[in-house]
Design a protein around this motif. Structure first.
Motif, short mmCIF file in Angstrom:
data_model
loop_
_atom_site.label_atom_id
_atom_site.label_comp_id
_atom_site.label_asym_id
_atom_site.label_seq_id
_atom_site.Cartn_x
_atom_site.Cartn_y
_atom_site.Cartn_z
N ASP A 1 0.92 -1.11 -0.04
CA ASP A 1 0.09 0.04 0.11
C ASP A 1 0.85 1.16 -0.13
O ASP A 1 1.93 1.12 0.52
N ALA A 2 0.34 2.56 -0.53
CA ALA A 2 0.95 3.68 -0.57
C ALA A 2 1.26 4.24 0.77
O ALA A 2 0.47 4.08 1.91
N ASN A 3 2.28 5.00 0.91
CA ASN A 3 2.29 5.93 1.80
C ASN A 3 1.10 6.92 2.25
O ASN A 3 0.43 7.17 1.13
N VAL B 1 -1.58 4.68 -5.00
CA VAL B 1 -1.12 3.21 -5.83
C VAL B 1 -1.19 3.72 -7.26
O VAL B 1 -0.30 2.90 -7.94
N PHE B 2 -1.83 4.72 -7.66
CA PHE B 2 -1.97 4.67 -9.26
C PHE B 2 -0.91 5.89 -9.64
O PHE B 2 -1.29 7.03 -9.93
N SER B 3 0.16 5.64 -9.46
CA SER B 3 1.24 6.47 -9.92
C SER B 3 2.48 5.68 -10.31
O SER B 3 2.66 4.64 -10.04
N ASP B 4 3.31 6.50 -11.23
CA ASP B 4 4.38 5.92 -11.83
C ASP B 4 5.51 5.59 -10.59
O ASP B 4 6.09 4.72 -10.36
N GLU B 5 5.63 6.56 -9.47
CA GLU B 5 6.37 6.34 -8.28
C GLU B 5 6.16 5.14 -7.51
O GLU B 5 7.03 4.52 -7.19
N PHE B 6 4.75 4.88 -7.35
CA PHE B 6 4.31 3.85 -6.83
C PHE B 6 4.87 2.47 -7.17
O PHE B 6 5.24 1.39 -7.00
#
Length: 161
Positions: A103-105, A110-115
């Protein structure tokens, strides 16, 4: 007659003639009886517990954690024997796959290139770690993998449009 018998019983009760007769008790079984027995036999109970602990301790010291569902079935259990045959034929990961939930911070999505980059790096690290322990990784699935190849979020979004 009935009146005379009742009067005789009342006179006996008042005089205490029946006081020596114990009252009828219900059958003493169950946890209450077991509790009273253990209190009366404390030394024997403690000795039995010590012997049991001595016998069980070596085995309990060698136990280890396992996440394998095979551990809950005894040897010779028909359905477990069949499951072991399936595992031998197809591999354990296909029968009981492992799922990693990422899970994201807080505040990120979560819908990003970084994630997707971080999750892809994490999965590559897990695969490398498993390979170093001679564990074969048969397949890795996730949104960031398409046909076994890493895909960034923007690429996946463009494919879905």
């Amino acid at each position: 007659n009935g009146v005379a018998a009742a009067a005789d019983a009342a006179a006996r009760a008042l005089s205490g003639a029946d006081a020596a007769a114990p009252p009828s008790e219900p059958l003493d079984i169950g946890w209450g009886a077991f509790g009273r027995w253990t209190v009366r036999n404390r030394a024997g109970v403690m000795a039995a517990a010590a012997v049991l602990a001595f016998v069980v301790s070596p085995a309990s010291l060698e136990t280890k954690f396992t996440s394998s569902p095979q551990a809950i079935f005894p040897n010779g259990f028909p359905s477990m024997d069949f499951a072991r045959e399936l595992i031998d034929s197809y591999g354990e990961g296909r029968i009981w796959p492992y799922y990693l939930m990422l899970d994201a911070n807080e505040g990120d999505t979560v819908f990003s290139d970084e994630f997707f980059d971080a999750a892809g790096d994490f999965l590559r690290d897990v695969n490398a770690s498993l390979a170093s322990h001679q564990v074969a990784v048969q397949s890795v699935m996730g949104l960031m993998y398409l046909n076994g190849e890493y895909v960034r979020w923007t690429e996946l979004q463009a494919m879905l449009q």
